[in-house]
Design a protein around this motif. Structure first.
Motif, PDB file in Angstrom:
ATOM      1  N   SER A   1       1.783  16.819 -11.881  1.00 23.07           N
ATOM      2  CA  SER A   1       0.890  18.072 -12.228  1.00 23.07           C
ATOM      3  C   SER A   1       1.309  19.486 -12.041  1.00 23.07           C
ATOM      4  CB  SER A   1      -0.651  17.859 -11.451  1.00 23.07           C
ATOM      5  OG  SER A   1      -0.642  18.186 -10.214  1.00 23.07           O
ATOM      6  N   GLU A   2       2.158  19.584 -11.024  1.00 24.51           N
ATOM      7  CA  GLU A   2       2.767  20.986 -10.620  1.00 24.51           C
ATOM      8  C   GLU A   2       3.390  21.644 -11.946  1.00 24.51           C
ATOM      9  OE1 GLU A   2       5.565  20.147  -7.416  1.00 24.51           O
ATOM     10  OE2 GLU A   2       3.833  20.424  -5.880  1.00 24.51           O
TER      11      GLU A   2
ATOM     12  N   PHE B   1     -15.808  16.576  -0.512  1.00 23.07           N
ATOM     13  CA  PHE B   1     -14.452  16.874  -0.179  1.00 23.07           C
ATOM     14  C   PHE B   1     -14.079  18.255  -1.231  1.00 23.07           C
ATOM     15  CE2 PHE B   1     -14.913  12.424   0.694  1.00 23.07           C
ATOM     16  CZ  PHE B   1     -14.140  12.397   1.907  1.00 23.07           C
ATOM     17  N   GLU B   2     -13.210  19.017  -0.478  1.00 16.09           N
ATOM     18  CA  GLU B   2     -12.725  19.857  -1.399  1.00 16.09           C
ATOM     19  C   GLU B   2     -11.276  19.467  -1.767  1.00 16.09           C
ATOM     20  OE1 GLU B   2     -13.641  22.900  -3.206  1.00 16.09           O
ATOM     21  OE2 GLU B   2     -15.394  21.744  -2.602  1.00 16.09           O
ATOM     22  N   CYS B   3     -10.816  19.644  -2.979  1.00 20.53           N
ATOM     23  CA  CYS B   3      -9.601  19.233  -3.394  1.00 20.53           C
ATOM     24  C   CYS B   3      -8.516  20.405  -3.693  1.00 20.53           C
ATOM     25  CB  CYS B   3      -9.517  18.392  -4.655  1.00 20.53           C
ATOM     26  SG  CYS B   3      -8.065  17.764  -5.458  1.00 20.53           S
ATOM     27  N   LYS B   4      -7.477  20.565  -2.986  1.00 21.59           N
ATOM     28  CA  LYS B   4      -6.534  21.649  -2.771  1.00 21.59           C
ATOM     29  C   LYS B   4      -5.075  21.233  -3.090  1.00 21.59           C
ATOM     30  CE  LYS B   4      -9.894  24.246  -2.523  1.00 21.59           C
ATOM     31  NZ  LYS B   4     -10.353  25.185  -3.715  1.00 21.59           N
ATOM     32  N   PRO B   5      -4.268  22.303  -3.479  1.00 23.82           N
ATOM     33  CA  PRO B   5      -2.697  21.826  -3.867  1.00 23.82           C
ATOM     34  C   PRO B   5      -2.073  21.643  -2.515  1.00 23.82           C
ATOM     35  CG  PRO B   5      -3.203  24.092  -4.268  1.00 23.82           C
ATOM     36  CD  PRO B   5      -4.327  23.666  -4.021  1.00 23.82           C
TER      37      PRO B   5
ATOM     38  N   PHE C   1       0.712  -1.093  -0.089  1.00 23.32           N
ATOM     39  CA  PHE C   1      -0.144   0.028   0.070  1.00 23.32           C
ATOM     40  C   PHE C   1       0.826   1.290   0.017  1.00 23.32           C
ATOM     41  CE2 PHE C   1      -3.350  -2.787   1.870  1.00 23.32           C
ATOM     42  CZ  PHE C   1      -4.063  -2.941   0.598  1.00 23.32           C
ATOM     43  N   ALA C   2       2.252   1.169   0.396  1.00 19.55           N
ATOM     44  CA  ALA C   2       3.032   2.382   0.512  1.00 19.55           C
ATOM     45  C   ALA C   2       3.407   2.417  -0.893  1.00 19.55           C
ATOM     46  CB  ALA C   2       4.316   2.152   1.122  1.00 19.55           C
ATOM     47  N   SER C   3       3.122   1.440  -1.870  1.00 18.67           N
ATOM     48  CA  SER C   3       3.519   1.850  -3.089  1.00 18.67           C
ATOM     49  C   SER C   3       2.574   2.399  -3.924  1.00 18.67           C
ATOM     50  CB  SER C   3       3.909   0.438  -3.835  1.00 18.67           C
ATOM     51  OG  SER C   3       4.963  -0.334  -3.418  1.00 18.67           O
ATOM     52  N   GLU C   4       1.252   2.203  -3.723  1.00 20.03           N
ATOM     53  CA  GLU C   4       0.224   2.877  -4.018  1.00 20.03           C
ATOM     54  C   GLU C   4       0.298   4.320  -3.554  1.00 20.03           C
ATOM     55  OE1 GLU C   4      -4.135   2.604  -5.259  1.00 20.03           O
ATOM     56  OE2 GLU C   4      -2.241   1.937  -5.986  1.00 20.03           O
ATOM     57  N   GLN C   5       0.580   4.753  -2.484  1.00 17.13           N
ATOM     58  CA  GLN C   5       0.895   6.153  -2.129  1.00 17.13           C
ATOM     59  C   GLN C   5       2.028   6.846  -2.960  1.00 17.13           C
ATOM     60  OE1 GLN C   5       0.468   7.447   2.176  1.00 17.13           O
ATOM     61  NE2 GLN C   5       2.462   8.193   1.982  1.00 17.13           N
ATOM     62  N   ALA C   6       3.024   6.096  -3.102  1.00 17.42           N
ATOM     63  CA  ALA C   6       3.943   6.747  -3.857  1.00 17.42           C
ATOM     64  C   ALA C   6       3.692   6.950  -5.111  1.00 17.42           C
ATOM     65  CB  ALA C   6       5.224   5.872  -3.772  1.00 17.42           C
ATOM     66  N   LEU C   7       3.033   6.102  -5.853  1.00 15.13           N
ATOM     67  CA  LEU C   7       2.356   6.304  -7.198  1.00 15.13           C
ATOM     68  C   LEU C   7       1.544   7.534  -7.378  1.00 15.13           C
ATOM     69  CD1 LEU C   7       2.238   5.388 -10.006  1.00 15.13           C
ATOM     70  CD2 LEU C   7       0.156   3.791  -9.336  1.00 15.13           C
ATOM     71  N   VAL C   8       0.508   7.629  -6.548  1.00 11.34           N
ATOM     72  CA  VAL C   8      -0.381   8.970  -6.378  1.00 11.34           C
ATOM     73  C   VAL C   8       0.257  10.264  -6.041  1.00 11.34           C
ATOM     74  CG1 VAL C   8      -2.440   9.852  -5.440  1.00 11.34           C
ATOM     75  CG2 VAL C   8      -2.423   7.418  -5.894  1.00 11.34           C
ATOM     76  N   ASN C   9       1.537  10.072  -5.265  1.00 19.45           N
ATOM     77  CA  ASN C   9       1.917  11.058  -5.078  1.00 19.45           C
ATOM     78  C   ASN C   9       2.840  11.786  -6.229  1.00 19.45           C
ATOM     79  OD1 ASN C   9       3.264  13.028  -3.105  1.00 19.45           O
ATOM     80  ND2 ASN C   9       4.870  11.835  -2.607  1.00 19.45           N
ATOM     81  N   ALA C  10       3.592  10.647  -7.024  1.00 17.37           N
ATOM     82  CA  ALA C  10       4.199  11.174  -7.901  1.00 17.37           C
ATOM     83  C   ALA C  10       3.260  11.819  -9.128  1.00 17.37           C
ATOM     84  CB  ALA C  10       4.968  10.017  -8.701  1.00 17.37           C
ATOM     85  N   LYS C  11       2.206  11.136  -9.209  1.00 21.07           N
ATOM     86  CA  LYS C  11       0.973  11.786 -10.445  1.00 21.07           C
ATOM     87  C   LYS C  11       0.771  13.200  -9.941  1.00 21.07           C
ATOM     88  CE  LYS C  11      -0.966   7.418 -11.981  1.00 21.07           C
ATOM     89  NZ  LYS C  11      -2.094   6.659 -12.049  1.00 21.07           N
ATOM     90  N   LEU C  12       0.586  13.491  -8.563  1.00 17.95           N
ATOM     91  CA  LEU C  12       0.200  14.805  -8.365  1.00 17.95           C
ATOM     92  C   LEU C  12       1.390  15.914  -8.296  1.00 17.95           C
ATOM     93  CD1 LEU C  12      -1.942  14.004  -5.023  1.00 17.95           C
ATOM     94  CD2 LEU C  12      -2.819  15.150  -7.151  1.00 17.95           C
ATOM     95  N   LYS C  13       2.548  15.338  -7.899  1.00 18.26           N
ATOM     96  CA  LYS C  13       3.747  16.110  -8.219  1.00 18.26           C
ATOM     97  C   LYS C  13       3.809  16.502  -9.668  1.00 18.26           C
ATOM     98  CE  LYS C  13       6.659  15.366  -4.030  1.00 18.26           C
ATOM     99  NZ  LYS C  13       6.653  16.814  -3.742  1.00 18.26           N
TER     100      LYS C  13
ATOM    101  N   GLU D   1      -8.282  20.932 -12.211  1.00 20.43           N
ATOM    102  CA  GLU D   1      -9.090  19.660 -12.599  1.00 20.43           C
ATOM    103  C   GLU D   1      -8.374  18.464 -12.699  1.00 20.43           C
ATOM    104  OE1 GLU D   1     -10.779  21.085 -16.355  1.00 20.43           O
ATOM    105  OE2 GLU D   1     -11.521  22.676 -15.473  1.00 20.43           O
ATOM    106  N   HIS D   2      -7.144  18.531 -12.994  1.00 22.29           N
ATOM    107  CA  HIS D   2      -6.314  17.159 -13.299  1.00 22.29           C
ATOM    108  C   HIS D   2      -6.138  16.671 -11.788  1.00 22.29           C
ATOM    109  CE1 HIS D   2      -2.994  14.609 -14.526  1.00 22.29           C
ATOM    110  NE2 HIS D   2      -2.383  15.100 -13.338  1.00 22.29           N
ATOM    111  N   ASN D   3      -5.906  17.512 -10.728  1.00 22.35           N
ATOM    112  CA  ASN D   3      -5.695  16.661  -9.385  1.00 22.35           C
ATOM    113  C   ASN D   3      -7.202  16.044  -9.001  1.00 22.35           C
ATOM    114  OD1 ASN D   3      -3.094  17.305  -9.682  1.00 22.35           O
ATOM    115  ND2 ASN D   3      -3.255  19.082  -8.034  1.00 22.35           N
ATOM    116  N   GLU D   4      -8.200  17.007  -9.220  1.00 19.06           N
ATOM    117  CA  GLU D   4      -9.754  16.581  -8.810  1.00 19.06           C
ATOM    118  C   GLU D   4      -9.825  15.242  -9.385  1.00 19.06           C
ATOM    119  OE1 GLU D   4     -12.212  19.612 -10.127  1.00 19.06           O
ATOM    120  OE2 GLU D   4     -11.412  21.056  -8.749  1.00 19.06           O
ATOM    121  N   GLN D   5      -9.559  15.005 -10.529  1.00 25.25           N
ATOM    122  CA  GLN D   5      -9.780  13.829 -11.374  1.00 25.25           C
ATOM    123  C   GLN D   5      -9.005  12.621 -10.770  1.00 25.25           C
ATOM    124  OE1 GLN D   5     -12.528  13.581 -13.594  1.00 25.25           O
ATOM    125  NE2 GLN D   5     -12.318  11.358 -13.128  1.00 25.25           N
TER     126      GLN D   5
END
Length: 249
Positions: free
Chosen positions: A35-36, A113-117, A21-33, A46-50
């Motif tokens: 988007s910066e 939920f609100e989605c913020k940077p 599950f740590a690998s799942e978090q690392a993957l989502v974290n990388a995708k959000l980063k 919109e990208h992060n919300e999706q």
């Protein structure tokens, strides 16, 4: 790969789950980063919300739908657009759909939920105001016929609210500075949970603070949310006559 996973899980099941599950978090974290690098704030939002919508839909059972939406009630009141809404679609249709633009009846809402940077004072208070706008909506509930008679109208569920982000601004995470502000958000402005994918989560589902582990904050948060949604059961039956009455001449 499957044999390796079996070997690891047999040796230490807890360590296997934590690593997977740590690998799942690392993957989502990388995708959000990643988007910066999107230069337009609206496009990045919109990208992060999706990303979060897809993640929640992946983990939640099919009885729940996750989408960006406006909440509508039988009096014709509407909220501003809510970044992420978890709602019932099994018994409740969305209304006036146009591509990704939809209205969700207030009675169908499980969580918002609100989605913020990032999570900071301003965004936390903004999310609290959005949560209050949803909780103020008028909700109906009607009797449900069954073979032996009628079930009484079900009480309205307590709508869950929270904030989702990549990071958190306070150096101690969801520590003293956060708690000092968060405890002031009460009543309709209450925020029940929050997640920073960089490695922090909180919820107050048990009337006390529960914090996720840094490496597994993401899935810990999701499992805690699942437990909370499971505990409230199904949303009440909508009084569609109340909606129809607003259309009568």
């Amino acid at each position: 790969m499957s044999n390796r996973a079996k070997s690891l899980s047999k040796k230490d099941g807890k360590a296997f789950l934590q690593s997977a599950f740590a690998s799942e978090q690392a993957l989502v974290n990388a995708k959000l980063k990643a988007s910066e690098h999107i230069t337009h704030n609206g496009d990045m939002g919109e990208h992060n919300e999706q990303l979060f919508i897809d993640l929640l839909q992946k983990y939640l059972p099919n009885r729940y739908t996750v989408a960006k939406a406006i909440i509508l009630d039988s009096l014709g009141h509407t909220t501003d657009s809510i970044d992420i809404v978890i709602f019932d679609r099994q018994y409740t249709p969305t209304l006036l759909d146009k591509e990704k633009h939809r209205y969700v009846p207030a009675e169908a809402v499980y969580a918002v939920f609100e989605c913020k940077p990032t999570i900071n004072k301003g965004y936390l208070e903004y999310a609290a105001d959005k949560a209050a706008s949803v909780r103020r909506m008028h909700r109906t509930s009607v009797e449900i016929p069954h073979a032996g008679g009628l079930y009484k109208p079900k009480p309205h569920i307590d709508i869950v609210s929270g904030i989702l982000a990549l990071d958190i601004d306070w150096s101690d995470g969801f520590g003293a500075s956060f708690k000092k502000l968060h405890t002031k958000l009460t009543g309709e402005r209450r925020l029940d949970c929050g997640l920073a994918v960089s490695g922090a989560s909180f919820d107050t589902f048990d009337n006390t603070y529960t914090f996720g582990p840094k490496a597994n904050a993401l899935v810990f948060f999701l499992f805690r949310l699942l437990k909370r949604l499971q505990s409230v059961g199904t949303v009440p039956a909508i009084d569609w006559a109340a909606y129809a009455q607003q259309l009568s001449e």
